[in-house]
Each structure stands twice: as C-alpha cells, then as structure tokens.
Design an enzyme around this catalytic site. Structure first.
Site, PDB file in Angstrom:
ATOM      1  CD  GLU A  46      72.087  86.400 -75.151  1.00  0.00           C
ATOM      2  OE1 GLU A  46      71.506  85.724 -76.010  1.00  0.00           O
ATOM      3  OE2 GLU A  46      72.328  86.006 -74.004  1.00  0.00           O
ATOM      4  CG  ASP A  62      68.711  85.549 -77.488  1.00  0.00           C
ATOM      5  OD1 ASP A  62      69.812  85.198 -77.958  1.00  0.00           O
ATOM      6  OD2 ASP A  62      68.304  85.201 -76.361  1.00  0.00           O
ATOM      7  CB  ILE A  64      71.590  81.004 -80.223  1.00  0.00           C
ATOM      8  CG1 ILE A  64      72.164  80.961 -81.642  1.00  0.00           C
ATOM      9  CG2 ILE A  64      71.165  79.591 -79.777  1.00  0.00           C
ATOM     10  CD1 ILE A  64      73.380  80.038 -81.803  1.00  0.00           C
ATOM     11  CG  ASP A  65      66.163  82.383 -75.634  1.00  0.00           C
ATOM     12  OD1 ASP A  65      66.875  82.838 -74.729  1.00  0.00           O
ATOM     13  OD2 ASP A  65      65.060  81.855 -75.426  1.00  0.00           O
ATOM     14  CB  THR A  67      73.519  79.660 -75.907  1.00  0.00           C
ATOM     15  OG1 THR A  67      72.993  80.853 -76.469  1.00  0.00           O
ATOM     16  CG2 THR A  67      74.897  79.417 -76.488  1.00  0.00           C
ATOM     17  CG  ASP A 189      66.660  86.022 -72.739  1.00  0.00           C
ATOM     18  OD1 ASP A 189      67.367  85.496 -73.609  1.00  0.00           O
ATOM     19  OD2 ASP A 189      67.095  86.384 -71.619  1.00  0.00           O
TER      20      ASP A 189
HETATM   21  C1  IPD Z   1      68.734  81.840 -71.599  1.00  0.00           C
HETATM   22  C2  IPD Z   1      67.535  80.960 -71.864  1.00  0.00           C
HETATM   23  C3  IPD Z   1      67.144  80.197 -70.618  1.00  0.00           C
HETATM   24  C4  IPD Z   1      66.865  81.126 -69.467  1.00  0.00           C
HETATM   25  C5  IPD Z   1      68.041  82.061 -69.211  1.00  0.00           C
HETATM   26  C6  IPD Z   1      68.412  82.804 -70.497  1.00  0.00           C
HETATM   27  P1  IPD Z   1      70.435  82.328 -73.597  1.00  0.00           P
HETATM   28  O1  IPD Z   1      69.060  82.596 -72.746  1.00  0.00           O
HETATM   29  O2  IPD Z   1      66.441  81.740 -72.299  1.00  0.00           O
HETATM   30  O3  IPD Z   1      65.974  79.424 -70.809  1.00  0.00           O
HETATM   31  O4  IPD Z   1      66.603  80.362 -68.327  1.00  0.00           O
HETATM   32  O5  IPD Z   1      67.656  82.991 -68.237  1.00  0.00           O
HETATM   33  O6  IPD Z   1      69.530  83.612 -70.248  1.00  0.00           O
HETATM   34  O7  IPD Z   1      71.576  82.622 -72.669  1.00  0.00           O
HETATM   35  O8  IPD Z   1      70.412  80.904 -74.007  1.00  0.00           O
HETATM   36  O9  IPD Z   1      70.313  83.264 -74.747  1.00  0.00           O
END
Ligand code: IPD
Length: 246
Positions: A46, A62, A64-65, A67, A189
C-alpha cells in the site's frame, strides 16, 4: 512503535488519509523478509513498494489496514499479507496485533482463526442482515457513499463501520456479520481477507461501478443475489450489473 507514540508521517488522497512511520516500517519489514526468503517473487504494498517478480507469485501487503484506528489507539486494525498467482489470491493472512488474532486461508484449504475453522453465518433475508461497510478519504466519494448507506440502512438490520476492510471481511468469514459492501477498497485491503471470506463460504465480488473505484460486495454465497439486488437502487452503482473488475 505505537507504544512510543504515533505521528503522522504524510498524507495521501486527502488530509485525513494518513501514513504513519509504522505503516512504512511494517511494509519495509515485510518486503525485506518475504523477498529475502523468495527473491524471485513480486511485491505490491500500500505504501508504494512495487517489485516485479519472475516466479509468478506476487505478495500483496497492507502493512496497517485501519490506519485511522491505529492513530487513535483503537484495536480495529490489521496487517494483511496475500500471495497471488495469475491475479488470484492463493494464500492469505490477516493479523490483528492488539488481540494477537490470526486469520489464515489457502485456496481450497479452508479459512481459520487461530487454527479454528471458520464458516459464514446461515443466509438471512436482507432485512435481517447486519452489514459492515466503510468510507473512503475523499469528500466527493464520501458524499456518494453516505447517500447509498442512508438508503440501505432502512432495508437491513443495521450497519457497522469498524474501520478495517480486511477485518470486515474476516468478520464475515467468522459469522460476525451478514454482508460487507464498500466502494473504494484497494487490492491490498481485501487480497488476503477476501480469500479468508471465500474459503469460509462467502461470495466476494470486486465489481466495476463505473466511478474509477472498485465496489467490493461480500455475503454468504446463497445471500449474494438478494443483497446485490438491494444495493443497486440504493446507489451502490454497479452492484446489480454483474460487471466484475477483478
Ligand atoms: C482503509 C480501511 C477502511 C476502508 C477504507 C480503506 P487503510 O484502509 O480498510 O476500513 O473504509 O476504504 O482505505 O487506509 O486504513 O489502509
């Protein structure tokens, strides 16, 4: 790094789309370890790491999903790692560091949480479905998402927005919700958690809503048609079209 205090290192698509030093460090650690062990493989992360491989295997990460949850000290964030071959996830792991929970799946080999086999919930009518969703970082996209979610809310049991797409799909796999829908998640993700959900009995589709973003829809396999049919009139464009982008 979290115990030592978190600082925003950068922003991406909007001022609220943050990157922390831990995102970058975790991605670097994963890239170095994975490609150290398998130097012929490719890597997509990512935070921008892209390495073309020659083996046919690409690791999609990813670091940290969730973040924003990480930033605010909430436990709902995960590290997601998938191995992909010919555009398909063949193995995936999603780890929730705050709880130590580990979700894993292999193509055709089932899905597990801490070694215990997972299965989705039994199919319920859409009106009784607990639906997880999420929102992007750009105002224009969020406005569209808000309209669609407002239309969906009266038609389902309830909506949850926990904050990590990967953990949302793992929740579906574990029978902790009935559906997940979101416009905008990226491959990193859902690459690992989509396999966890599929191997637990879900149908996970990455659809093309014609907005330039992906629309990810997931339910227990037998519930997909009815759920997708409700999404379309709510404004989750593309859900009823059958257009599949990945
Ligand atoms: C996000 C998370 C969030 C989702 C966003 C993503 P990130 O990823 O998964 O739940 O609603 O669309 O971008 O930015 O924390 O890696």
């Amino acid at each position: 790094m979290r115990a030592g205090g978190i600082e925003v290192a950068d922003t991406k698509s909007s001022p609220t789309d943050v990157v922390t030093a831990a995102d970058r460090a975790a991605e670097r650690l994963l890239r170095e370890r994975l490609l150290g062990a398998r130097p012929e493989d490719g890597f997509l992360g990512e935070e921008g790491d892209r390495v073309e491989g020659t083996s046919g295997v690409t690791w999609v990460v990813d670091p940290i999903d969730g973040t924003v949850n990480y930033l605010y000290g909430k436990a709902q964030y995960a590290v997601s790692v998938a191995a992909r071959v010919e555009g398909r996830s063949v193995a995936g792991a999603v780890v929730q560091p705050e709880t130590g929970t580990v979700f894993t799946a292999t193509l055709g080999g089932g899905a597990y949480r801490d070694g215990q086999r997972l299965a989705v919930r039994d199919v319920v009518p859409v009106a009784q479905a607990l639906v997880h969703t999420g929102f992007g970082y750009e105002a224009e996209v969020r406005a569209r998402q808000a309209t669609a979610v407002a239309a969906l809310l009266p038609r389902v049991r309830d909506i949850r927005r926990p904050g990590s797409c990967a953990l949302d799909l793992c929740a579906l796999a574990a029978g902790e919700c009935d559906a997940y829908v979101e416009e905008g998640p990226h491959l990193w993700d859902h690459a690992a958690a989509g396999l966890v959900a599929t191997e637990a009995g879900a149908r996970v589709e990455v659809l093309d809503p014609g907005t330039g973003l992906d629309l990810v829809v997931a339910t227990p396999t037998g519930a997909f048609g009815d759920f997708a049919a409700v999404l379309d009139p709510c404004g989750f464009t593309g859900a009823g079209t059958g257009n599949t982008s990945a």
